[in-house]
Design a protein around this motif. Structure first.
Motif, PDB file in Angstrom:
ATOM      1  N   LEU A 267       0.825  -1.202   0.000  1.00 17.65           N
ATOM      2  CA  LEU A 267       0.000   0.000   0.000  1.00 17.65           C
ATOM      3  C   LEU A 267       0.860   1.254   0.000  1.00 17.65           C
ATOM      4  O   LEU A 267       1.997   1.249   0.457  1.00 17.65           O
ATOM      5  CB  LEU A 267      -0.903   0.020   1.240  1.00 17.65           C
ATOM      6  N   GLY A 268       0.300   2.322  -0.508  1.00 16.52           N
ATOM      7  CA  GLY A 268       0.968   3.610  -0.519  1.00 16.52           C
ATOM      8  C   GLY A 268      -0.066   4.715  -0.510  1.00 16.52           C
ATOM      9  O   GLY A 268      -1.265   4.469  -0.316  1.00 16.52           O
ATOM     10  N   PRO A 269       0.331   5.948  -0.748  1.00 15.55           N
ATOM     11  CA  PRO A 269      -0.619   7.063  -0.730  1.00 15.55           C
ATOM     12  C   PRO A 269      -1.554   7.103  -1.921  1.00 15.55           C
ATOM     13  O   PRO A 269      -2.570   7.793  -1.900  1.00 15.55           O
ATOM     14  CB  PRO A 269       0.295   8.297  -0.698  1.00 15.55           C
ATOM     15  N   THR A 270      -1.223   6.365  -2.982  1.00 14.56           N
ATOM     16  CA  THR A 270      -2.079   6.331  -4.171  1.00 14.56           C
ATOM     17  C   THR A 270      -3.141   5.248  -4.011  1.00 14.56           C
ATOM     18  O   THR A 270      -2.809   4.087  -3.733  1.00 14.56           O
ATOM     19  CB  THR A 270      -1.245   6.044  -5.434  1.00 14.56           C
ATOM     20  N   PRO A 271      -4.416   5.576  -4.176  1.00 11.66           N
ATOM     21  CA  PRO A 271      -5.475   4.567  -4.043  1.00 11.66           C
ATOM     22  C   PRO A 271      -5.311   3.430  -5.049  1.00 11.66           C
ATOM     23  O   PRO A 271      -4.981   3.664  -6.222  1.00 11.66           O
ATOM     24  CB  PRO A 271      -6.759   5.364  -4.319  1.00 11.66           C
ATOM     25  N   VAL A 272      -5.523   2.207  -4.576  1.00  6.54           N
ATOM     26  CA  VAL A 272      -5.440   1.024  -5.439  1.00  6.54           C
ATOM     27  C   VAL A 272      -6.651   0.138  -5.178  1.00  6.54           C
ATOM     28  O   VAL A 272      -7.290   0.217  -4.137  1.00  6.54           O
ATOM     29  CB  VAL A 272      -4.145   0.221  -5.184  1.00  6.54           C
ATOM     30  N   GLU A 273      -6.954  -0.718  -6.146  1.00  4.15           N
ATOM     31  CA  GLU A 273      -8.050  -1.664  -5.981  1.00  4.15           C
ATOM     32  C   GLU A 273      -7.596  -2.847  -5.129  1.00  4.15           C
ATOM     33  O   GLU A 273      -6.442  -3.267  -5.197  1.00  4.15           O
ATOM     34  CB  GLU A 273      -8.532  -2.154  -7.352  1.00  4.15           C
ATOM     35  N   ILE A 274      -8.516  -3.368  -4.356  1.00  2.00           N
ATOM     36  CA  ILE A 274      -8.174  -4.491  -3.479  1.00  2.00           C
ATOM     37  C   ILE A 274      -7.776  -5.714  -4.298  1.00  2.00           C
ATOM     38  O   ILE A 274      -6.870  -6.470  -3.909  1.00  2.00           O
ATOM     39  CB  ILE A 274      -9.352  -4.804  -2.538  1.00  2.00           C
ATOM     40  N   ASP A 275      -8.398  -5.913  -5.452  1.00  2.00           N
ATOM     41  CA  ASP A 275      -8.019  -7.041  -6.316  1.00  2.00           C
ATOM     42  C   ASP A 275      -6.554  -6.935  -6.742  1.00  2.00           C
ATOM     43  O   ASP A 275      -5.869  -7.961  -6.891  1.00  2.00           O
ATOM     44  CB  ASP A 275      -8.919  -7.091  -7.548  1.00  2.00           C
ATOM     45  N   ASP A 276      -6.073  -5.707  -6.943  1.00  2.00           N
ATOM     46  CA  ASP A 276      -4.670  -5.532  -7.321  1.00  2.00           C
ATOM     47  C   ASP A 276      -3.743  -5.907  -6.164  1.00  2.00           C
ATOM     48  O   ASP A 276      -2.649  -6.443  -6.381  1.00  2.00           O
ATOM     49  CB  ASP A 276      -4.416  -4.078  -7.733  1.00  2.00           C
TER      50      ASP A 276
END
Length: 383
Positions: free
Chosen positions: A335-344
């Motif tokens: 994880l980081g400050p950029t939003p990502v999808e949980i599937d990713d």
């Protein structure tokens, strides 16, 4: 048009469940999405409440999480009864059925007035607080005509367009969504209007606790409820970067219809509305435009929408899954400050989905996870 009042479906919470649900949603770091994930994982609010301290510790919380007490929940329920209101769970028959469909729907809504207003198909009407005379007249015309056609009119009790829409639909049914507690309506000059709404065939709803005075950041939360309750939202005189545009964007994200009334390019109150038309909003110049577009949707059975439910029979609650500490480290590092999808995250870490969801829940309870629209997540670099 299908009638919700003729086909109420749902399961009422027991008194004990309502207290447990209220404790859970009023505890620190537990929002609607976290609430849903906890119930899905543990099976009941009681089991989730028991697990929260250990989960937040595993997520890296710097201090003990505050959990609402039984006494606090009982006091709020008692206040609601004395206020002639009810705290309605998402799986109960009185809960607005269309609202159940959205991500992050409030697990509990404080509701006061004629509950049947929530069970009919709804049209949201929003716009400028500083509306023109013609804008207010248009809002009243749409609200009156669509109300007579069987739609409940939903708005936010604000000045201007909201006020015009509520007043025009007092006789047919209107829902006022509040940003603060039901006992803290805003603006103060609309307190008499709110009394007319709840004393007639209208309804007031809020997800906030009684006594909660609305803050600026509470109004987008209110706007999401307006968009969620409604099958479509009509925007009249919205400036750029206005709250009405936030409602329209949320409505589009929820798969609702977005109607926009064209306005003069010289009027700043219409710049946002005209931009909506450039980006796919439905050109709306008459009530018939709205009714024709909503007609196919209003026939759908919204009562089949998913909701949060606890088992009706007592049994063993799911146990918290033991995890390897290295799995937690891998997920947090992904994880980081950029939003990502949980599937990713699942694909990147090559860990089971159940493991990823549980660690994200721990981080959430620890106050380290940030949730974003579309189910995306991030974590602050200082976490």
């Amino acid at each position: 048009m299908s009638s919700g009042s003729a086909n109420r479906r749902g399961v009422a919470l027991t008194d004990a469940q309502r207290i447990a649900w209220l404790r859970l949603i009023r505890s620190d770091n537990v929002g609607p999405s976290t609430f849903r994930d906890l119930i899905n994982h543990f099976g009941s609010a009681d089991a989730a409440l028991a697990a929260i301290p250990e989960m937040s510790r595993r997520g890296g919380a710097s201090r003990a999480i505050r959990i609402a007490t039984v006494e606090e929940a009982e006091r709020e329920l008692d206040f609601a009864r004395r206020f002639k209101a009810k705290l309605v769970g998402i799986g109960e028959p009185e809960y607005p059925p269309a609202l159940r469909q959205i991500d992050g729907a409030p697990p509990l809504l404080a509701m006061k007035g004629d509950f049947s207003a929530a069970l009919r198909p709804s049209l949201g009407v929003v716009g400028s607080r500083n509306s023109s005379i013609s804008g207010s007249k248009i809002a009243a015309m749409f609200a009156r005509d669509c109300g007579r056609a069987g739609y409940t009119i939903t708005s936010g009790l604000a000045r201007g367009i909201d006020t015009a829409a509520h007043r025009a639909s007092l006789d047919t049914g209107t829902i006022a969504v509040l940003a603060g507690g039901l006992d803290q309506p805003y603006p103060p000059e609309n307190i008499p209007l709110l009394g007319e709404i709840t004393g007639g065939c209208g309804l007031a709803v809020s997800e906030m606790p009684f006594g909660w005075e609305p803050r600026a950041r509470d109004f987008p939360r209110r706007n999401r409820i307006i968009a969620g309750i409604s099958l479509g939202v009509v925007v009249i005189e919205a400036a750029q970067r206005s709250g009405s545009l936030i409602t329209a964007r949320m409505a589009g994200d929820f798969g609702r219809l977005v109607f926009a009334v064209p306005g003069s390019p010289l009027d700043p109150r219409c710049h946002g509305t005209n931009d909506l038309l450039k980006n796919g909003g439905i050109v709306t110049t008459s009530s018939q435009d709205i009714l024709e577009a909503l007609a196919p949707i209003s026939q759908l059975d919204l009562f089949d929408a998913p909701s949060i439910k606890e088992p009706t029979e007592e049994g063993p609650s799911p146990l918290m899954q033991p995890l390897d500490e290295s799995d937690r480290t891998r997920i947090a590092a992904a994880l980081g400050p950029t939003p990502v999808e949980i599937d990713d995250i699942i694909r990147h870490t090559e860990l089971p989905a159940s493991t990823v969801y549980l660690v994200l829940l721990e981080l959430d309870l620890a106050g380290r996870l940030h949730r974003h629209p579309g189910g995306m997540v991030s974590i602050s670099m200082s976490a």
